[in-house]
Design a protein around this motif. Structure first.
Motif, mmCIF file in Angstrom:
data_model
loop_
_atom_site.group_PDB
_atom_site.id
_atom_site.type_symbol
_atom_site.label_atom_id
_atom_site.label_comp_id
_atom_site.label_asym_id
_atom_site.label_seq_id
_atom_site.Cartn_x
_atom_site.Cartn_y
_atom_site.Cartn_z
ATOM 1 N N SER A 27 33.997 48.542 -50.181
ATOM 2 C CA SER A 27 34.882 49.312 -51.037
ATOM 3 C C SER A 27 36.333 49.126 -50.590
ATOM 4 O O SER A 27 36.642 49.217 -49.403
ATOM 5 N N ILE A 28 37.206 48.844 -51.544
ATOM 6 C CA ILE A 28 38.622 48.610 -51.260
ATOM 7 C C ILE A 28 39.449 49.548 -52.112
ATOM 8 O O ILE A 28 39.135 49.774 -53.280
ATOM 9 N N TYR A 29 40.522 50.109 -51.544
ATOM 10 C CA TYR A 29 41.342 51.073 -52.270
ATOM 11 C C TYR A 29 41.938 50.481 -53.548
ATOM 12 O O TYR A 29 41.833 51.032 -54.628
ATOM 13 N N SER A 30 42.608 49.377 -53.423
ATOM 14 C CA SER A 30 43.290 48.765 -54.554
ATOM 15 C C SER A 30 42.692 47.394 -54.828
ATOM 16 O O SER A 30 42.507 46.590 -53.907
ATOM 17 N N SER A 49 43.883 51.403 -58.625
ATOM 18 C CA SER A 49 43.348 52.083 -57.452
ATOM 19 C C SER A 49 41.865 52.396 -57.649
ATOM 20 O O SER A 49 41.345 52.315 -58.756
ATOM 21 N N ARG A 50 41.226 52.786 -56.580
ATOM 22 C CA ARG A 50 39.805 53.081 -56.639
ATOM 23 C C ARG A 50 39.500 54.197 -57.637
ATOM 24 O O ARG A 50 38.514 54.143 -58.357
ATOM 25 N N ASN A 71 33.211 51.444 -59.179
ATOM 26 C CA ASN A 71 33.202 51.746 -57.747
ATOM 27 C C ASN A 71 31.790 51.702 -57.154
ATOM 28 O O ASN A 71 31.623 51.405 -55.976
ATOM 29 N N ASN A 74 31.544 48.110 -56.335
ATOM 30 C CA ASN A 74 32.728 47.494 -55.706
ATOM 31 C C ASN A 74 33.236 46.314 -56.525
ATOM 32 O O ASN A 74 33.505 45.226 -55.980
ATOM 33 N N ASP A 96 43.523 45.468 -51.476
ATOM 34 C CA ASP A 96 44.295 46.006 -50.351
ATOM 35 C C ASP A 96 43.878 47.452 -50.116
ATOM 36 O O ASP A 96 43.520 48.155 -51.065
ATOM 37 N N ASN A 97 43.962 47.884 -48.870
ATOM 38 C CA ASN A 97 43.541 49.242 -48.541
ATOM 39 C C ASN A 97 44.688 50.217 -48.354
ATOM 40 O O ASN A 97 44.463 51.362 -47.935
#
Length: 120
Positions: A27-30, A49-50, A71, A74, A96-97
Motif C-alpha cells: 500500500s502506497i499513500y500516493s 491519494s490513498r 485500495n 493496491n 510516493d509515501n
C-alpha cells in the motif's frame, strides 16, 4: 522493495478509450501517472491519494482522463477517453509515501512503463 507493474497499454484509434492499470506490491499513500515521448521530459498526468481526497491532473488531461484507486488491491487506474495522437507515449506508474506531487522528483517509486499508441 516496492514494485509497480503497469498493464493495459496498446494501440487505439483517435477518439477511442483505454484504461491503464498499475499494481503495487504494498500500500502506497500516493499513486499516479507520468508519460514521456522521445526527446521530451516526463509529463505529469495525474495522481491521487490513498483516500481519494487529494488528487491532481495535468493541464492537458483533466477533461479526458480519470484516475481512480482500489485500495483493497493496491492498484491505480487511469481511464483515458477521447484519445488523440499526441497522447502517444510511454505511461509510467508512480508512487510516493509522503505527498501527492506533480513533479517527477516527488515520487520515489516508478514502474517500467507501458506504451500507448494512438494512430489513425
Amino acid at each position: 522493495q516496492v514494485h509497480l507493474v503497469e498493464s493495459g497499454g496498446g494501440l487505439v484509434q483517435p477518439g477511442g478509450s483505454l484504461t491503464l492499470s498499475c499494481a503495487a506490491s504494498i500500500s502506497i499513500y500516493s499513486m499516479g501517472w507520468f508519460r514521456q515521448t522521445p526527446g521530451k521530459e516526463r509529463e505529469f498526468v495525474a495522481a491521487l491519494s490513498r483516500t481519494g481526497k487529494i488528487g491532481s491532473y495535468g493541464d492537458l488531461e483533466k477533461d479526458r482522463f480519470i484516475i481512480s484507486r482500489d485500495n483493497a488491491n493496491n492498484t491505480v487506474e487511469l481511464q483515458m477517453n477521447s484519445l488523440k495522437p499526441e497522447d502517444t507515449a510511454i505511461y509510467y506508474c508512480v508512487g510516493d509515501n509522503l505527498r501527492v506531487g506533480t513533479d517527477p522528483d516527488e515520487f520515489d517509486y516508478w514502474g517500467q512503463g507501458t506504451q500507448v499508441i494512438v494512430y489513425s
